[in-house]
Scaffold this active site. Structure first.
Site, PDB file in Angstrom:
ATOM      1  CG  ASN A   1      16.716  49.295  63.646  1.00 31.96           C
ATOM      2  OD1 ASN A   1      17.116  48.377  62.932  1.00 31.96           O
ATOM      3  ND2 ASN A   1      16.878  49.301  64.957  1.00 31.96           N
ATOM      4  CD  GLU A   2      16.292  54.939  61.661  1.00 32.29           C
ATOM      5  OE1 GLU A   2      17.021  54.137  61.018  1.00 32.29           O
ATOM      6  OE2 GLU A   2      16.526  55.276  62.834  1.00 32.29           O
TER       7      GLU A   2
ATOM      8  CB  SER B   1      25.667  49.211  50.481  1.00 32.57           C
ATOM      9  OG  SER B   1      24.691  48.754  51.381  1.00 32.57           O
TER      10      SER B   1
ATOM     11  N   GLY C   1      27.328  42.332  47.239  1.00 31.11           N
ATOM     12  CA  GLY C   1      27.477  43.583  46.499  1.00 31.11           C
ATOM     13  C   GLY C   1      26.150  44.304  46.354  1.00 31.11           C
TER      14      GLY C   1
ATOM     15  CD  GLU D   1      21.364  40.900  56.110  1.00 34.59           C
ATOM     16  OE1 GLU D   1      22.428  41.343  56.575  1.00 34.59           O
ATOM     17  OE2 GLU D   1      20.835  41.353  55.085  1.00 34.59           O
TER      18      GLU D   1
END
Length: 400
Positions: free
Chosen positions: A386-387, A129, A127, A244
């Protein structure tokens, strides 16, 4: 660091392969090879088989049920698991909340939750986003207000993978609104059977139902379910995401897919000859293979460095390299597979009870190539886009 495998490590690799051959149910492996999603029971059965062997939480510290393997053996095990392929233990428990609990949790939490995670007695979901708080996760608005021995939680989580199966959810919640946003977040463990929790599916473009919205309305959570200190949840979340990102590189999966691409390209013809003999195609395939070898070596260095510095509770910023390049390679392999299959990639089987977080491995008839291609667009977003990873590298590695 000498990255050559020793005779003992090669013998260990053969032991792992033999165990997978002898113990993974044929039907479960067929589902993976054919691109079908496993049932919940398939993963539970396999996890418990691994747990009986002592391999379900192989990378955990030995005192918490892990194997005590060195970094190289951990790497070999994960690579062979992905290449066979065999199901990976549920990441939300094994790779995410489990390490947070044994690093920052109370002794009571460790004693209760860790054995149940290893045996998949409890199915966990994540939990984090929220609408408006994805890449900028610190902007989350789900609120937890303490009332005596409980927190009262209100808010909404989204993109919650496999919440339809979950017994528990680990949540980032805001417990202080008067401080800098990163400093007012706490890490709570919440029983999904608690009144006030509603799960609604989000149907994806391929008809899958792996992701969900989770609504929390006046959810009562015991204070004992707080991990670590109140308002320190952002630190724990960074630690979790660092773990992760190391696992998200999926070197073994990309190796398996490249081997599959080579196999198919040898039988698909273009201009009267196998596509594998086309110079431009071979150049693109070789480029991905070179990137994958570089990623493999980088992953080994990150794992070895992490073992050397010990369990500090802080993520290695270099794990962001793995996340970025790993996701790019996974997307590149799906693109190559689409090129190999051409119009044959369009049909696919849509499973209305899709429960997998990972896009399937392409089957012999490549019926899942198209949805797999589209599904893999997300790997550069989840786990921290990725940004965002590039910003982390610029700040924490390059000092910019």
């Amino acid at each position: 660091m000498d990255l050559r495998f020793t005779p003992e490590e090669n013998a260990f690799r053969e032991e792992v392969r033999a165990f997978f051959r002898d113990h993974l149910p044929t039907e479960t492996r067929r589902k993976l090879v054919d691109g079908e999603h496993m049932d919940k029971d398939d993963l539970v059965q396999w996890t418990r088989t691994l747990n009986e062997k002592g391999w379900a939480v192989a990378h955990w510290p030995k005192e918490h049920g892990g194997t005590g393997w060195d970094p190289m053996r951990q790497y070999i095990f994960l690579e062979e698991l992905q290449k066979f392929p065999a199901p990976q233990p549920l990441p939300f428990g094994v790779n995410m909340v489990g390490p947070v609990i044994y690093t920052f949790g109370s002794e009571a939490q460790k004693k209760h939750y860790l054995p149940r995670i290893a045996n998949l007695d409890d199915w966990w979901c994540q939990g984090f986003s929220e609408p408006g708080a994805g890449s900028d996760l610190a902007s989350l608005k789900t609120r937890a207000v303490r009332e005596g021995d409980h927190y009262i939680v209100n808010g909404q989580k989204t993109w919650t993978t496999l919440a339809q199966y979950a017994d528990w959810i680990f949540c980032l919640v805001r417990t202080d609104t008067e401080v800098k946003k990163q400093q007012g977040i706490s890490f709570l463990l919440i029983d999904m059977k608690t009144p006030g929790i509603e799960v609604r599916p989000i149907v994806t473009i391929d008809g899958g139902r792996e992701i969900n919205e989770v609504f929390l309305t006046d959810v009562k959570v015991p204070v004992e379910n707080l991990v670590g200190e109140e308002n320190k949840g952002w630190d724990y979340a960074k630690f979790l995401l660092g773990n992760e990102r190391v696992n998200i590189a999926r070197v073994g999966m990309s190796k398996q897919r490249i081997a599959r691409i080579r196999e198919l390209a040898a039988t698909e013809f273009s201009g009267g000859r196998p596509l594998l003999e086309d110079p431009r195609f071979r150049e693109r395939l070789a480029s991905v293979e070179i990137d994958l070898k570089a990623l493999e070596l980088t992953q080994l260095r990150v794992v070895a460095a992490d073992a050397k510095r010990g369990n500090t509770g802080k993520p290695d910023p270099a794990s962001s390299y793995l996340k970025i390049k790993g996701s790019e390679i996974q997307q590149a392999t799906t693109h190559l597979l689409m090129e190999v299959m051409g119009p044959h990639a369009m049909p696919y089987h849509s499973d209305p009870d899709d429960g997998s977080n990972e896009p399937p491995i392409e089957p012999a008839h490549a019926a899942s190539a198209a949805p797999g291609y589209f599904n893999f667009r997300k790997v550069s977003i989840y786990g921290g886009s990725n940004e965002i990873q590039k910003n982390i590298i610029a700040k924490a590695v390059l000092g910019l």
